[in-house]
Design a protein around this motif. Structure first.
Motif, PDB file in Angstrom:
ATOM      1  N   ALA A 122      13.481   4.225 -14.812  1.00 63.95           N
ATOM      2  CA  ALA A 122      13.544   3.882 -13.391  1.00 63.95           C
ATOM      3  C   ALA A 122      13.072   5.025 -12.506  1.00 63.95           C
ATOM      4  N   ALA A 123      13.096   6.244 -13.007  1.00 63.99           N
ATOM      5  CA  ALA A 123      12.702   7.394 -12.200  1.00 63.99           C
ATOM      6  C   ALA A 123      11.202   7.403 -11.910  1.00 63.99           C
ATOM      7  N   PHE A 124      10.414   6.601 -12.663  1.00 61.66           N
ATOM      8  CA  PHE A 124       8.972   6.595 -12.494  1.00 61.66           C
ATOM      9  C   PHE A 124       8.491   5.461 -11.589  1.00 61.66           C
ATOM     10  N   ALA A 125       9.402   4.757 -10.955  1.00 62.71           N
ATOM     11  CA  ALA A 125       9.022   3.648 -10.080  1.00 62.71           C
ATOM     12  C   ALA A 125       8.368   4.176  -8.817  1.00 62.71           C
ATOM     13  N   PHE A 126       7.276   3.526  -8.410  1.00 62.33           N
ATOM     14  CA  PHE A 126       6.587   3.906  -7.181  1.00 62.33           C
ATOM     15  C   PHE A 126       7.376   3.416  -5.972  1.00 62.33           C
ATOM     16  N   GLY A 127       7.124   4.047  -4.843  1.00 62.50           N
ATOM     17  CA  GLY A 127       7.681   3.570  -3.588  1.00 62.50           C
ATOM     18  C   GLY A 127       8.998   4.199  -3.192  1.00 62.50           C
ATOM     19  N   GLY A 128       9.544   5.062  -4.050  1.00 58.80           N
ATOM     20  CA  GLY A 128      10.808   5.703  -3.708  1.00 58.80           C
ATOM     21  C   GLY A 128      10.594   7.092  -3.152  1.00 58.80           C
ATOM     22  N   ASP A 129      11.533   7.984  -3.441  1.00 58.11           N
ATOM     23  CA  ASP A 129      11.465   9.366  -2.978  1.00 58.11           C
ATOM     24  C   ASP A 129      10.325  10.078  -3.707  1.00 58.11           C
ATOM     25  N   PRO A 130       9.285  10.534  -3.009  1.00 60.49           N
ATOM     26  CA  PRO A 130       8.145  11.166  -3.688  1.00 60.49           C
ATOM     27  C   PRO A 130       8.523  12.445  -4.411  1.00 60.49           C
ATOM     28  N   TRP A 182       9.285   8.588 -20.180  1.00 61.86           N
ATOM     29  CA  TRP A 182       9.154  10.047 -20.178  1.00 61.86           C
ATOM     30  C   TRP A 182       8.155  10.484 -21.240  1.00 61.86           C
ATOM     31  N   LEU A 183       8.051   9.728 -22.330  1.00 61.01           N
ATOM     32  CA  LEU A 183       7.117  10.084 -23.397  1.00 61.01           C
ATOM     33  C   LEU A 183       5.694   9.647 -23.055  1.00 61.01           C
ATOM     34  N   SER A 184       5.526   8.415 -22.565  1.00 62.47           N
ATOM     35  CA  SER A 184       4.172   7.954 -22.262  1.00 62.47           C
ATOM     36  C   SER A 184       3.577   8.705 -21.076  1.00 62.47           C
ATOM     37  N   GLU A 185       4.363   8.925 -20.021  1.00 61.68           N
ATOM     38  CA  GLU A 185       3.839   9.654 -18.868  1.00 61.68           C
ATOM     39  C   GLU A 185       3.708  11.148 -19.175  1.00 61.68           C
ATOM     40  N   GLY A 186       4.666  11.687 -19.902  1.00 61.12           N
ATOM     41  CA  GLY A 186       4.587  13.099 -20.257  1.00 61.12           C
ATOM     42  C   GLY A 186       3.435  13.390 -21.187  1.00 61.12           C
ATOM     43  N   PHE A 187       3.169  12.477 -22.125  1.00 58.52           N
ATOM     44  CA  PHE A 187       2.045  12.670 -23.044  1.00 58.52           C
ATOM     45  C   PHE A 187       0.731  12.642 -22.280  1.00 58.52           C
ATOM     46  N   ALA A 188       0.595  11.712 -21.324  1.00 62.45           N
ATOM     47  CA  ALA A 188      -0.642  11.634 -20.545  1.00 62.45           C
ATOM     48  C   ALA A 188      -0.865  12.921 -19.753  1.00 62.45           C
ATOM     49  N   ASP A 189       0.192  13.486 -19.191  1.00 61.78           N
ATOM     50  CA  ASP A 189       0.045  14.761 -18.484  1.00 61.78           C
ATOM     51  C   ASP A 189      -0.244  15.898 -19.460  1.00 61.78           C
ATOM     52  N   TRP A 190       0.399  15.877 -20.611  1.00 61.05           N
ATOM     53  CA  TRP A 190       0.136  16.905 -21.617  1.00 61.05           C
ATOM     54  C   TRP A 190      -1.328  16.890 -22.034  1.00 61.05           C
ATOM     55  N   ALA A 194       0.819  -1.212   0.000  1.00 64.89           N
ATOM     56  CA  ALA A 194       0.000   0.000   0.000  1.00 64.89           C
ATOM     57  C   ALA A 194       0.853   1.262   0.000  1.00 64.89           C
ATOM     58  N   ARG A 195       2.016   1.209   0.609  1.00 58.64           N
ATOM     59  CA  ARG A 195       2.847   2.412   0.711  1.00 58.64           C
ATOM     60  C   ARG A 195       3.271   2.931  -0.669  1.00 58.64           C
ATOM     61  N   GLU A 196       3.299   2.058  -1.673  1.00 60.48           N
ATOM     62  CA  GLU A 196       3.712   2.491  -3.002  1.00 60.48           C
ATOM     63  C   GLU A 196       2.689   3.410  -3.651  1.00 60.48           C
ATOM     64  N   ALA A 255      10.285  13.705 -11.912  1.00 62.96           N
ATOM     65  CA  ALA A 255      10.289  12.912 -13.139  1.00 62.96           C
ATOM     66  C   ALA A 255       9.019  13.174 -13.952  1.00 62.96           C
ATOM     67  N   TYR A 256       7.871  13.150 -13.279  1.00 66.45           N
ATOM     68  CA  TYR A 256       6.611  13.396 -13.989  1.00 66.45           C
ATOM     69  C   TYR A 256       6.550  14.818 -14.537  1.00 66.45           C
ATOM     70  N   GLU A 257       6.980  15.773 -13.737  1.00 64.18           N
ATOM     71  CA  GLU A 257       6.932  17.164 -14.186  1.00 64.18           C
ATOM     72  C   GLU A 257       7.884  17.400 -15.354  1.00 64.18           C
ATOM     73  N   GLY A 258       9.062  16.792 -15.297  1.00 60.82           N
ATOM     74  CA  GLY A 258      10.001  16.942 -16.393  1.00 60.82           C
ATOM     75  C   GLY A 258       9.497  16.287 -17.667  1.00 60.82           C
ATOM     76  N   ALA A 259       8.839  15.141 -17.528  1.00 57.72           N
ATOM     77  CA  ALA A 259       8.288  14.459 -18.704  1.00 57.72           C
ATOM     78  C   ALA A 259       7.189  15.301 -19.346  1.00 57.72           C
ATOM     79  N   TRP A 260       6.327  15.865 -18.509  1.00 59.48           N
ATOM     80  CA  TRP A 260       5.261  16.725 -19.045  1.00 59.48           C
ATOM     81  C   TRP A 260       5.846  17.900 -19.811  1.00 59.48           C
ATOM     82  N   LEU A 261       6.851  18.564 -19.226  1.00 56.06           N
ATOM     83  CA  LEU A 261       7.420  19.746 -19.875  1.00 56.06           C
ATOM     84  C   LEU A 261       8.187  19.377 -21.144  1.00 56.06           C
ATOM     85  N   ALA A 262       8.730  18.159 -21.207  1.00 59.21           N
ATOM     86  CA  ALA A 262       9.366  17.726 -22.453  1.00 59.21           C
ATOM     87  C   ALA A 262       8.325  17.603 -23.562  1.00 59.21           C
ATOM     88  N   CYS A 263       7.180  17.005 -23.239  1.00 60.24           N
ATOM     89  CA  CYS A 263       6.118  16.874 -24.247  1.00 60.24           C
ATOM     90  C   CYS A 263       5.508  18.229 -24.582  1.00 60.24           C
TER      91      CYS A 263
END
Length: 383
Positions: free
Chosen positions: A304-312, A262-270, A199-201, A318-326
Motif C-alpha cells: 500500500a505504501a507504493f500507491a500513487f496520489g498520497g503523500d509524495p 518492495w521487491l519488484s520496485e526495489g529491483f527496478a531501481d537497483w 492527473a494528480r496521481e 517507500a521507493y528508496e527503502g525498497a531500493w536499499l533493501a535490494c
C-alpha cells in the motif's frame, strides 16, 4: 388427456408431447426474425476495418481486426460495440485489446457507412484517439509520440530507451524480448486519460509501466512517459526512470500478484542504479532525512505504501527503502541471489522464498535492512 401428462415422471417430456399434439400454427411463439440491418452493419464494420486507417500508416500495426459484439440501431444510425485487436510488429508477442464503439449511418440500398470510431463508454482511449501520432524507432525501442510532442523530445526518449534495454538485460538475465514500447502523450492530462486515472496521481512522476502481471514476455507492455515530470528531470534522472520502467517490462513474466512490491520496485531501481556510483545519501534523500531524525522504518515497505496520489514524501521513502533493501541483498548475498529471490517470490510466499534463496526470514532481513539504513543514511548524524 393433457392434465394426466403432467406427472413428475412425464414432465420432462411435456414440451415434445405438446409439440406433437398441438395443431399446426399453435406451436408457441415463433422466434424473432434476425434483423437484416444488424448483419449489414457487421459486414460494413468488417469491410471498413480490414486494414488500419491511413492516418496510422507510420505505426507498425499487424493483426488488426474489429470483432463486433453487439449492434444497436437508432433510426438511420447504428452503433456497433466491438473489440479492436492489434499487435505492434516486432514488439508485441500477444495482441493488445481495446473496446470500441463504431458509429454508422444508413445509406440507400440498405448499405451502412462508418462515420466514427471511438473508445466504448468506460473504455480507455488509444494514443491515436488524442490526435496524430509521431513514430521514432531505435535499435531496441519504439517510441510513439502523441499530438503536440516535438521531434527533439521523441528523439531523446528513443535514445535513452535504447540505453535502458541493455541495462535492464544486464540486471535481469531471464528471458525477455529485449525491446520496449514507449508512449509519450502530449501532456500530463492526456497521459492520465490513457491510464484512466486522475492527473494528480502522476504529478512529479517521470513515467509508469502498464501491462499484465504474469504476462508472457513482450506482451502488450507499454512505458508511458509523463512529459511534464520527465521534462523536469536531469539527464541522470531520465536514465534512471527509463531503466527502472524498462526493467519492469523485462521482469513482467516473472512478476505475479505474489511478488511483494518492495521487491519488484526495489529491483527496478537497483537495475537503474547498479552501473553508477549511487550515493545512498543523495539517491535516498527522503528516507535519509527520516533516518537521521531517528525514524528508522519498522518494516519493509508494504504494498500500500507504493500507491500513487498520497503523500509524495512517504511514497519517496517507500521507493528508496525498497531500493536499499535490494541493494543490501545484492551486496550480502550476491546479484544472482537477488535475481533468484525475485523469480521465486513470484511463485511462492515471501517467507518461503527468503528461506530457500537467502537462508533467512523476513524478520531477520528487516533487522539487517534497518541496520543497513542506519549505517548508509545516518552518517551525517554521526559526524
Amino acid at each position: 388427456m393433457l392434465p394426466a401428462l403432467c406427472s413428475a415422471r412425464l414432465l420432462p417430456l411435456l414440451p415434445l408431447l405438446l409439440s406433437a399434439l398441438l395443431p399446426a400454427g399453435c406451436a408457441g411463439p415463433a422466434a424473432r426474425p434476425a434483423d437484416p440491418a444488424s448483419a449489414q452493419v457487421r459486414r460494413a464494420v468488417a469491410a471498413w476495418s480490414a486494414a488500419p486507417p491511413a492516418s496510422l500508416a507510420g505505426i507498425p500495426l499487424e493483426d488488426w481486426s474489429y470483432e463486433v459484439a453487439s449492434v444497436r440501431r437508432d433510426g438511420v444510425r447504428a452503433f456497433a460495440r466491438a473489440e479492436l485487436r492489434y499487435r505492434l510488429a516486432g514488439y508485441d508477442a500477444a495482441p493488445a485489446g481495446s473496446a470500441r464503439e463504431v458509429e454508422l449511418a444508413a445509406e440507400p440500398g440498405g448499405h451502412w457507412r462508418v462515420t466514427a470510431d471511438r473508445p466504448a463508454p468506460g473504455a480507455l482511449p488509444q494514443l491515436w484517439d488524442q490526435g496524430p501520432v509521431t513514430v521514432r524507432r531505435g535499435a531496441h525501442a519504439l517510441v510513439l509520440g502523441g499530438a503536440g510532442q516535438g521531434p527533439e523530445t521523441l528523439d531523446e526518449v528513443a535514445a535513452e530507451a535504447d540505453r535502458a534495454v541493455p541495462a535492464a538485460s544486464a540486471a535481469w538475465p531471464g528471458r525477455w524480448a529485449g525491446r520496449v514500447v514507449v508512449l509519450v502523450p502530449g501532456s500530463l492530462e492526456r497521459m492520465a486519460q490513457l491510464l484512466g486515472r486522475p492527473a494528480r496521481e502522476y504529478q512529479g512522476l517521470g513515467a509508469v509501466t502498464v501491462g499484465r502481471v504474469g504476462a508472457a514476455p513482450a506482451a502488450a507492455d507499454r512505458v508511458v512517459v509523463n512529459p511534464e515530470g520527465y521534462g523536469q528531470l536531469t539527464a541522470e534522472g531520465r536514465r534512471i526512470v527509463l531503466t527502472h520502467e524498462t526493467t519492469h517490462v523485462a521482469t513482467r513474466a516473472a512478476t505475479t500478484a505474489t511478488t511483494p512490491l518492495w521487491l519488484s520496485e526495489g529491483f527496478a531501481d537497483w537495475a537503474a542504479y547498479r552501473d553508477g556510483a549511487a550515493d545512498p545519501e543523495r539517491a535516498a534523500p527522503a528516507l535519509g532525512r527520516a533516518v537521521r531524525a531517528g525514524e528508522v522504518p519498522g518494516a519493509l515497505p508494504a504494498d500500500a505504501a507504493f500507491a500513487f496520489g498520497g503523500d509524495p514524501d512517504a511514497l519517496a521513502r517507500a521507493y528508496e527503502g525498497a531500493w536499499l533493501a535490494c541493494r543490501l541483498i545484492a551486496e550480502r548475498w550476491g546479484d544472482a541471489a537477488l535475481v533468484a529471490l525475485y523469480g521465486r517470490a513470484g511463485r511462492e510466499p515471501q517467507e518461503s522464498a527468503l528461506r530457500e534463496v537467502l537462508g533467512t526470514d523476513g524478520a531477520a532481513l528487516t533487522r539487517a535492512w534497518q541496520e543497513y539504513l542506519s549505517r548508509e543514511l545516518g552518517r551525517r548524524a554521526l559526524r
